[in-house]
Design an enzyme around this catalytic site. Sequence first.
Site, PDB file in Angstrom:
ATOM      1  N   THR A   1      -2.131  38.062 -26.892  1.00 39.48           N
ATOM      2  CA  THR A   1      -1.959  37.128 -27.951  1.00 39.48           C
ATOM      3  C   THR A   1      -0.495  36.812 -28.078  1.00 39.48           C
ATOM      4  OG1 THR A   1      -1.539  38.635 -29.980  1.00 39.48           O
ATOM      5  CG2 THR A   1      -3.810  38.323 -29.469  1.00 39.48           C
ATOM      6  N   ASP A   2      -0.031  35.882 -28.828  1.00 41.68           N
ATOM      7  CA  ASP A   2       1.075  35.825 -29.410  1.00 41.68           C
ATOM      8  C   ASP A   2       1.380  36.520 -30.697  1.00 41.68           C
ATOM      9  OD1 ASP A   2       3.691  34.628 -29.731  1.00 41.68           O
ATOM     10  OD2 ASP A   2       3.226  32.508 -29.062  1.00 41.68           O
ATOM     11  N   TRP A   3       2.567  36.615 -31.166  1.00 44.53           N
ATOM     12  CA  TRP A   3       2.767  37.171 -32.498  1.00 44.53           C
ATOM     13  C   TRP A   3       2.043  37.357 -33.447  1.00 44.53           C
ATOM     14  CZ3 TRP A   3       7.306  40.493 -32.792  1.00 44.53           C
ATOM     15  CH2 TRP A   3       7.862  40.813 -34.121  1.00 44.53           C
TER      16      TRP A   3
ATOM     17  N   GLU B   1      -2.153  33.194 -25.196  1.00 46.42           N
ATOM     18  CA  GLU B   1      -2.656  32.431 -26.014  1.00 46.42           C
ATOM     19  C   GLU B   1      -1.706  31.440 -27.098  1.00 46.42           C
ATOM     20  OE1 GLU B   1      -3.781  32.334 -29.326  1.00 46.42           O
ATOM     21  OE2 GLU B   1      -2.392  34.072 -29.612  1.00 46.42           O
TER      22      GLU B   1
ATOM     23  N   TYR C   1      -0.814  29.698 -30.822  1.00 45.29           N
ATOM     24  CA  TYR C   1      -0.615  29.725 -32.339  1.00 45.29           C
ATOM     25  C   TYR C   1      -1.615  28.998 -32.927  1.00 45.29           C
ATOM     26  CZ  TYR C   1       3.369  32.796 -32.665  1.00 45.29           C
ATOM     27  OH  TYR C   1       4.286  33.630 -32.474  1.00 45.29           O
TER      28      TYR C   1
END
Length: 791
Positions: free
Chosen positions: A321-323, A288, A290
């Site tokens: 997810t992203d970071w 996904e 940010y």
Amino acid sequence: MLSIRQSIYLVLLFSVSTCTALATNTEHHKYGTLNSEEYDHPELTIDDDIISMIGQMSVEEKIGQMTQINQDLVLGIDGVLNRTAVEYYAKNYYVGSYLNQLAVNGRNYDAADYAKIIEEIQEITLSVNSTFKIPIIYGLDHIHGAHYVANTTIFPHGINIAASFNPELAYESASITARDTRASGVQWTFAPVLDIPVNKQWPRVFENFGEDPHLSSVMGVASIRGYQGKYKTDRSKVAACMKHFIAYGAPYSGQDRDSTVVSERTIYDYFVPGFQAAIDAGVATAMESYIDINGEPVVSSKKYLRQLLRDQMKFGGMLVTDWQEMENLHTKHMVAATHKEAVRMAIADTSIDMSMVPQDVIFFESMMDLIKEGRVTMERVDESVARLLQLKKDLGLLEPNGWKADPKLQEMIQNDSDIEVAMEAARESITLLKNKNAALPLTKDKIKRVLVVGPAGDNLGHLAGGWTIQWQGATEDAWHGNVSDEQFYNNGISILDGMQNAVPEGVQVEYIQGFTIDGNDVNMDLVLEKAEDFDAFVVCIGEHIYSELPGNIHDLTLPQGQINNVEKLASFIGKEKHLITVLLEGRPRVLGSVQDNSDAILQAYLPGPWGGQAIGEVVFGLTNPSGRLPYTYPKYAGDTTLNYWRPANDIWDPLYEFGHGLSYSSFQYSNITVNGLLSTDEKQYLIAGEVEKEVSVNITNISPVDGKETIMMFVKQPFRIVTPPAKLLKAFQKVMIPAGETVNVRFSVDADLFRYTGLDGIPQNTIDNGAVKILIGDQEFELQLVNNNGE
Ligand SMILES: *[C@@H]1O[C@H](CO)[C@@H](O)[C@H](O)[C@H]1NC(C)=O
Ligand SMILES: *[C@@H]1O[C@H](CO)[C@@H](O)[C@H](O)[C@H]1NC(C)=O
Ligand SMILES: *[C@@H]1O[C@H](CO)[C@@H](O)[C@H](O)[C@H]1NC(C)=O
Ligand SMILES: *[C@@H]1O[C@H](CO)[C@@H](O)[C@H](O)[C@H]1NC(C)=O
Ligand SMILES: *[C@@H]1O[C@H](CO)[C@@H](O)[C@H](O)[C@H]1NC(C)=O
Ligand SMILES: *[C@@H]1O[C@H](CO)[C@@H](O)[C@H](O)[C@H]1NC(C)=O
Ligand SMILES: *[C@@H]1O[C@H](CO)[C@@H](O)[C@H](O)[C@H]1NC(C)=O
């Protein structure tokens, strides 16, 4: 200085014929025409053995599978794996995934080193007492080669692949990346990057395949097929990850991770197609984005991550997810008052399977609480664990020793044929923007001595950009982007070396830097002092090296000092001598007076560490440039969101249009027909739901130079109920046309090419009646569109 680079170059001289074949054979992997049965894809149903495992696993084990942590939790600052830490995360948290580059203080690891460390993580993980022995899945951002692993082949960035208009190169480079990644004990790459960079100021423009949805779809599909192939049985393949879902490329301010304000229609008609094509091609995972869209953070969005991605687009793969994105709901997006609430929103409301946590265990603890409190159901957890375990099974991780790297793959790393693909991708991407009075190519009858000038003229870092060796590229200082080439271990060819490799006999090439990437003077005096000894100048300018946030800028103009130094040189040498500008940049920086002060401009984008060879060959005419701009090049710093598919009524004054690119050949288009009829013959109809028609056009190379031409088919609907885009690319084909010859190129067209999201808001549900046009080169054909709705 010579040895390694020169010997590689010699090998290459003998393989020129094979690379031509590679470059022109675009049909086989073309999006839409390929037999999809040759490739694996995730199923919407889960295997029985996985379902049965889920029935026996503990809650803790399940949450662990959903947890991804960063390597720095287990890799000591000395670069040695902390076995105690691995055991701690395995025993207490059943961590199912790790990510990120393994490196310490400028010391990098090669494939064998990676495999050794990751296998150690696997052995410790498998040794803890748990219901099943489930290996971890390791993920890396290998977006242009296995660039986090030392001594692998690094390719041009996505923007160059797009500019090549050759999907075969996307396929080949992704295939090699997969092999080198798997050789390192890693089963997953976070690529391809399928955002549409609407805002040209955005620092992630170069990771993507340009501003056009069709081009992005074609290149995305070709790379997914290269990364994954038959990944359920072929252990030289990895899972691809389409990212970032969705609308990340339109930050309102142009700054990375900023909010996006965008219409639903734009999402469906421009952002969705590349991701839909990726899903249809069988991409195994997704990430996904940010951002928030109109205030709705994507990471907690039921609308985008459940209804759109799963229900409408039918994505059956695994979603990460992203970071730190769940935490961001609390700390950045400000929609959750606590971390636990953030996790609840992201899990309960969406279909996210894995949290890239990544530097603590707070996700695990929040999830345990939420389940106890009944605010996240076990059904929801099981849904995700099913997709996670199915992915691990498909990648062979659940087979005995399926997590071990194959040493045979390590032996293939940096094979000459891999480097040849990297060079060919660079050759086909270099885009000749301007060539006044045929200043290029430089030939020995015109010139005797060439001076290379500028900060990007003699290093590999500026060719390769961000996401190369380090997250912030091969730099010593991320925020200034000062280059540090040692970590390439000579795997590359600088522009100076490439020019020396390609120079005709009797012509000399020298280098004086002149100024820095920030435009500060180094030794411009020396450049001017020596200028009279030279008759051509190749000035290599561009951007500092960056990725993501450190790449944020507040002005699209090139650093003024670079513009001034080009101006200084141009006015000093006068009009008789040639000034050639080579651009090394991740996004289209506004050129100011560089445009007029240059006789020729080569847009090299970020062609990778082998790109200097391609630039040298283009400058001296050994390679005929065939790249085309995959985005609109703005003329003014304020025009940050110019896209060729703009609404037809927008102000339009770019420096160069999408698709622009000159050649040393000249091509003439003629004889456009539809189903064999001329545009002056009787009216033809495109009827919704009825058979497609065939457009045919002839292209003649009217010059004495063989050349590659990209034939692009745009469509245009001059009038429709919702303001139409100026035009839209719907097909392209790159072909080699020998001097003096004519080729015939055909495309099929049907009413679906004119689908869009109309006033009912239903995605891609509207086809309007009326006149439409097919545009190919300067050829135009009008047809009558009939939607059959009686409207
Ligand atoms: C290894 O990890 C453990 C547990 O996290 C920690 O207590 C210890 O200090 C670490 N050792 C080193 C050498 O970093
Ligand atoms: C990369 O290859 C070079 C040349 O073979 C070698 O000297 C260097 O140690 C390698 N780098 C790593 C990190 O293994
Ligand atoms: C761990 O091992 C013990 C026996 O030593 C067993 O009773 C227990 O069920 C095991 N736990 C798990 C999670 O497998
Ligand atoms: C390695 O490169 C050579 C020379 O280009 C080529 O013939 C061979 O097929 C390549 N091997 C692999 C595994 O790609
Ligand atoms: C990087 O370049 C900047 C500006 O050119 C300079 O101020 C800085 O000291 C350099 N940093 C390093 C580590 O060389
Ligand atoms: C175009 O078509 C005409 C009529 O069929 C033919 O004579 C001519 O050679 C064609 N031109 C090209 C360039 O194919
Ligand atoms: C060019 O177009 C004409 C008419 O459409 C066709 O008959 C002819 O074969 C084409 N020429 C080539 C070389 O394809």
